[in-house]
Design an enzyme around this catalytic site. Structure first.
Site, PDB file in Angstrom:
ATOM      1  N   LYS A 239       0.696  -1.275  -0.005  1.00  0.00           N
ATOM      2  CA  LYS A 239      -0.156  -0.033  -0.110  1.00  0.00           C
ATOM      3  C   LYS A 239       1.006   1.170  -0.022  1.00  0.00           C
ATOM      4  O   LYS A 239       1.741   1.358   0.706  1.00  0.00           O
ATOM      5  CB  LYS A 239      -0.978   0.135   1.322  1.00  0.00           C
ATOM      6  CG  LYS A 239      -2.066  -0.925   1.568  1.00  0.00           C
ATOM      7  CD  LYS A 239      -2.955  -0.667   2.611  1.00  0.00           C
ATOM      8  CE  LYS A 239      -3.982  -1.598   2.824  1.00  0.00           C
ATOM      9  NZ  LYS A 239      -5.162  -1.390   1.728  1.00  0.00           N
ATOM     10  N   ARG A 313     -10.420 -11.012   2.157  1.00  0.00           N
ATOM     11  CA  ARG A 313     -11.411 -12.178   1.618  1.00  0.00           C
ATOM     12  C   ARG A 313     -10.643 -13.660   1.736  1.00  0.00           C
ATOM     13  O   ARG A 313     -11.219 -14.713   1.964  1.00  0.00           O
ATOM     14  CB  ARG A 313     -11.770 -11.886   0.278  1.00  0.00           C
ATOM     15  CG  ARG A 313     -10.657 -11.466  -0.812  1.00  0.00           C
ATOM     16  CD  ARG A 313     -11.161 -10.834  -2.098  1.00  0.00           C
ATOM     17  NE  ARG A 313     -11.318  -9.216  -1.804  1.00  0.00           N
ATOM     18  CZ  ARG A 313     -11.518  -8.439  -2.681  1.00  0.00           C
ATOM     19  NH1 ARG A 313     -11.894  -8.783  -3.827  1.00  0.00           N
ATOM     20  NH2 ARG A 313     -11.463  -7.364  -2.399  1.00  0.00           N
TER      21      ARG A 313
HETATM   22  N1  BES Z   1      -8.050  -3.580   4.429  1.00  0.00           N
HETATM   23  C1  BES Z   1      -8.391  -3.260   3.104  1.00  0.00           C
HETATM   24  C2  BES Z   1      -9.565  -2.365   2.916  1.00  0.00           C
HETATM   25  C3  BES Z   1      -9.618  -1.055   3.606  1.00  0.00           C
HETATM   26  C4  BES Z   1      -8.845  -0.011   2.926  1.00  0.00           C
HETATM   27  C5  BES Z   1     -10.574  -0.916   4.551  1.00  0.00           C
HETATM   28  C6  BES Z   1      -9.144   1.273   3.568  1.00  0.00           C
HETATM   29  C7  BES Z   1     -10.796   0.326   5.237  1.00  0.00           C
HETATM   30  C8  BES Z   1     -10.116   1.361   4.679  1.00  0.00           C
HETATM   31  C9  BES Z   1      -8.189  -4.165   2.221  1.00  0.00           C
HETATM   32  O1  BES Z   1      -7.446  -5.267   2.569  1.00  0.00           O
HETATM   33  C10 BES Z   1      -7.678  -3.913   0.746  1.00  0.00           C
HETATM   34  O2  BES Z   1      -6.838  -3.420   0.686  1.00  0.00           O
HETATM   35  N2  BES Z   1      -8.531  -3.762   0.014  1.00  0.00           N
HETATM   36  C11 BES Z   1      -8.332  -3.397  -1.465  1.00  0.00           C
HETATM   37  C12 BES Z   1      -8.829  -4.384  -2.452  1.00  0.00           C
HETATM   38  C13 BES Z   1      -8.220  -4.264  -3.814  1.00  0.00           C
HETATM   39  C14 BES Z   1      -6.914  -4.772  -3.808  1.00  0.00           C
HETATM   40  C15 BES Z   1      -9.132  -5.197  -4.619  1.00  0.00           C
HETATM   41  C16 BES Z   1      -9.032  -2.040  -1.625  1.00  0.00           C
HETATM   42  O3  BES Z   1     -10.158  -1.883  -1.123  1.00  0.00           O
HETATM   43  O4  BES Z   1      -8.453  -1.165  -2.378  1.00  0.00           O
HETATM   44 ZN    ZN Z   2      -5.457  -5.342   1.864  1.00  0.00          ZN
END
Ligand code: BES
Ligand code: ZN
Ligand code: ZN
Length: 460
Positions: A239, A313
């Protein structure tokens, strides 16, 4: 220290708080004695919701608090007061409607919350006497559950790794005489939880699957599953800094199900409760899982990794695969699963997805009644095409930027049999901006709504 310390059973010296609606301000003023009328006017008190006017006697001693309230008094009516009013004992005067007392007192407790593990609070909360007519038991069991969720989310990842989540779950189990077990590290492979292991194996803090059982086996089975990603660096598809900054909260789903379990057990709901928490750190090291890898999940379905940041997931699918083997009466999972859910709903409203539409819609009335919003989104089946992989049964993340909360929910649904009553909540678990009673930081969202729904479902 608990937020319940801001509530007291008796107090002779309690200063009354009077609710004043702006629509009735003039009538209210007319009923006061001359000096009080002059004082209210001199302070330009307009009875705007949450505004206060402190009234004193001739000796300058505080004798009464006037509080602006909206026409519909809700849980947050008094929530800003515990840390704003002078440090005294207070009580709600006879003008508060009976039916809102329980909520208003709970709001006071929530408004007294301060996270003091790493910094001493500047002041303690003012205290409220619990009025006759408030349901002290309901207040206590909800306050403790909500406080637990906030504390778990607020605790930095360094002190909230899988082993710490395990400790929190096992402490809860001990309090309520529940059974608690955990699979740790390699045991996950021995017991066939490959995706939980794959996501968590790069961390120095081994992945775990926490499993809590409580209640009479003869009662309907309710299973809660919570995403326990103790820190989400994104894995190898790392990230960016601003997106990683708050990822200590990525165990928010686990914190929510533990908070809800706390409420259910302390209220003694007639259910056979199971709580499953895959607890991992999504870290980077030489043995981290990679984009392009194919994982075989517990269910046997194979998953091609498109992005290691779609890890929630992955850990949930193995926990869900286990949960469904018992055919629970109701299966609920909670997760900080997607940024997309926040784009769709904003931070305050968790998205819910329901395998049976009625179950999702049945949550709306309690959510409204207790001012704890949740709102349904569709499990739109045609979007399953975006989870197609050329070489595996599924990809873990869709390459289109659209409908991210829905595709994540559809991914989970692939592990839940159609006939099962399943609810998924995609939740923020965090207040980015403070609101009355809701300080910046970890937040329990939708839990009071779920609790009210479960109470109605299982006790009527
Ligand atoms: N933990 C994150 C989702 C998240 C991000 C929740 C910001 C609350 C605030 C999750 O694991 C994630 O990174 N999801 C990605 C999915 C994508 C790679 C398909 C997202 O939401 O960008
Ligand atoms: Zn994530
Ligand atoms: Zn995550």
């Amino acid at each position: 220290m608990s937020i319940l310390d801001a509530l007291i059973e008796t107090a002779d010296d309690a200063i009354p708080i009077t609710p004043v609606r702006s629509s009735q301000l003039n009538d209210f003023i007319a009923q006061q004695d001359g000096p009080t009328q002059a004082w209210i006017r001199a302070n330009q008190f307009e009875a705007k919701p949450a505004s206060t006017c402190l009234v004193s006697n001739a000796n300058g001693e505080l004798t009464r608090v006037l509080l602006g309230v909206s026409d519909r008094i809700d849980i947050w009516a008094c929530a800003a007061l515990p840390l704003a009013l002078p440090d005294n004992n207070y009580c709600l005067d006879e003008h508060w409607p009976m039916e809102c007392l329980t909520d208003v007192v709970l709001g006071w407790a929530l408004g007294s919350y301060q996270f003091t593990r790493y910094k001493t609070a500047k002041r303690g909360p003012a205290r409220l006497r619990i009025p006759d007519g408030a349901d002290a038991v309901a207040i206590e069991c909800q306050a403790l559950g909500l406080e637990l969720t906030r504390n778990l989310v607020n605790t930095p990842a360094q002190d909230m790794m899988p082993e710490h989540l395990a400790e929190a779950a096992s402490e809860l189990a001990e309090i309520f005489n529940a059974d608690f077990t955990a699979l740790v590290g390699h045991e996950l492979l021995q017991h066939n939880y490959p995706t939980i292991h794959a996501v968590g194996r790069a961390s120095d803090h081994p992945p775990q699957l926490l499993d809590l059982h409580w209640g009479d086996k003869a009662h309907p089975k309710l299973t809660l599953v919570g995403k326990g990603v103790c820190f989400d660096s994104g894995g190898l598809d790392l990230k960016p800094a601003n997106a990683m900054r708050w990822m200590k909260k990525d165990m928010g789903g686990a914190a929510h199900v533990l908070g809800l379990a706390n409420m259910i057990m302390s209220a003694g709901l007639p259910v056979r409760l199971r709580v499953l928490i895959p607890a991992v750190e999504n870290a980077v090291s030489g043995n981290a899982f990679r984009p392009g890898d194919v994982l075989t999940s517990r269910s046997g379905k194979t998953i091609e990794i498109d992005n290691t940041d779609a890890e929630g997931r992955l850990v949930l699918c193995d926990a869900l695969a286990e949960a469904v083997t018992e055919k629970p009466d109701l299966l609920i999972d909670m997760a900080t699963l997607t940024g997309a859910a926040r784009v769709a709903m904003g931070p305050d409203v968790p998205a819910i997805f329901a395998s049976r539409r009625e179950t999702g819609f049945d949550l709306l009335a309690p959510a409204d009644a207790c001012n704890d919003p949740v709102w349904p989104m569709p499990l739109h089946q045609p979007y399953k095409r975006w989870l197609h992989s050329d070489i595996a049964d599924l990809v873990n993340s869709s390459t289109t930027p659209l409908g991210g909360a829905i595709t994540a929910a559809l991914f989970l649904q692939a592990f839940v049999p159609d006939e099962l009553d399943w609810l998924h909540m995609d939740v923020m678990a965090f207040n980015n901006e403070p609101l009355p009673g809701r300080p910046r930081g970890g937040e329990a969202m939708g839990l009071r709504a779920f609790f009210a729904y479960l109470k109605a479902r299982y006790t009527h």
